[in-house]
Design a protein around this motif. Sequence first.
Motif, PDB file in Angstrom:
ATOM      1  N   SER A 108     -33.744  29.427 -44.608  1.00 23.75           N
ATOM      2  CA  SER A 108     -35.195  29.345 -44.443  1.00 23.75           C
ATOM      3  C   SER A 108     -35.831  30.726 -44.290  1.00 23.75           C
ATOM      4  N   ARG A 126     -37.845  24.882 -49.926  1.00 23.98           N
ATOM      5  CA  ARG A 126     -39.198  24.438 -50.269  1.00 23.98           C
ATOM      6  C   ARG A 126     -40.138  24.857 -49.144  1.00 23.98           C
ATOM      7  N   ARG A 127     -41.416  24.752 -49.408  1.00 28.88           N
ATOM      8  CA  ARG A 127     -42.362  25.043 -48.336  1.00 28.88           C
ATOM      9  C   ARG A 127     -42.255  23.996 -47.236  1.00 28.88           C
ATOM     10  N   ARG A 128     -42.121  22.736 -47.658  1.00 23.92           N
ATOM     11  CA  ARG A 128     -42.003  21.646 -46.675  1.00 23.92           C
ATOM     12  C   ARG A 128     -40.732  20.876 -46.930  1.00 23.92           C
ATOM     13  N   ARG A 153     -34.519  20.632 -47.072  1.00 26.08           N
ATOM     14  CA  ARG A 153     -35.499  21.694 -47.282  1.00 26.08           C
ATOM     15  C   ARG A 153     -35.235  22.361 -48.624  1.00 26.08           C
ATOM     16  N   GLU A 176     -40.171  20.553 -56.559  1.00 29.20           N
ATOM     17  CA  GLU A 176     -41.441  20.519 -55.852  1.00 29.20           C
ATOM     18  C   GLU A 176     -42.409  19.560 -56.530  1.00 29.20           C
TER      19      GLU A 176
END
Length: 237
Positions: A108, A126-128, A153, A176
């Motif tokens: 992360s 990923r962002r979220r 993630r 995404e």
Amino acid sequence: MTTDSTITIGLLLPDVLGTYSDSGNATVLAQRLRWRGMSAEVLRCTAGQAPPTGCDIYLLGGGEDTAQLFAASWLRSHRALCHALESSGVTLAVCAGLQILGRTMADSDGREHSGAGLLDITTRPRRRRATGNIVTDCHLPGVGQLCGFENHRGATTLGPGVRPLGQVVSGVGNGERPFARAAGEGALSERIIGTYLHGPVLARNPALADHILARATGAALPPLELPDQAALRNNYL
Ligand code: GLN
């Protein structure tokens, strides 16, 4: 195989990987063989053991980031096992298990770590987090729709020699949004099936279990009618 007729299932690192009971995939495979009068043996290989290298099927489960970094270096340190995953047997790898088979994975903080390099895939955060139920159209012939749930993630990019296991119908899969309708899920190479689906995935998707068993035994297996299982799947598809 331990004897000509016993299918051996190597459950790799159940003490490190195996969130959401992914180890249950071994139980499902063994039981579906036994229901058909065939013999199966599950070899649990924990971190302190030398892994078996002659299994018909290998299984890797999901795990948290720290656990998966350990699992990746464990795998890299067992070259004979990596060779077996590449050249014999059929492997099902779930979530972190999929990511660690790839070339690299970034944590992360964006720091890149080496995977085992058995699949031409890379994973970045990923962002979220992707969490929730997921349904895909599986590319393996005769397997149909897969259902499960995802909690990861990582977003995984496939290299040219690797196909997705399926296309996302609902959920996130490898990538995404907003590309969800066209997004791929999981990874397929000659001997490795990778997926983000938990459930355990083979309990939810018996056709995928039987695909793996047919590969391992070299023959299509007689169908098993389990009405409860069909009813359970209807809740998700
Ligand atoms: N740690 C990985 C991620 O978050 C894999 C998670 C999992 O195996 N469920 O992407």
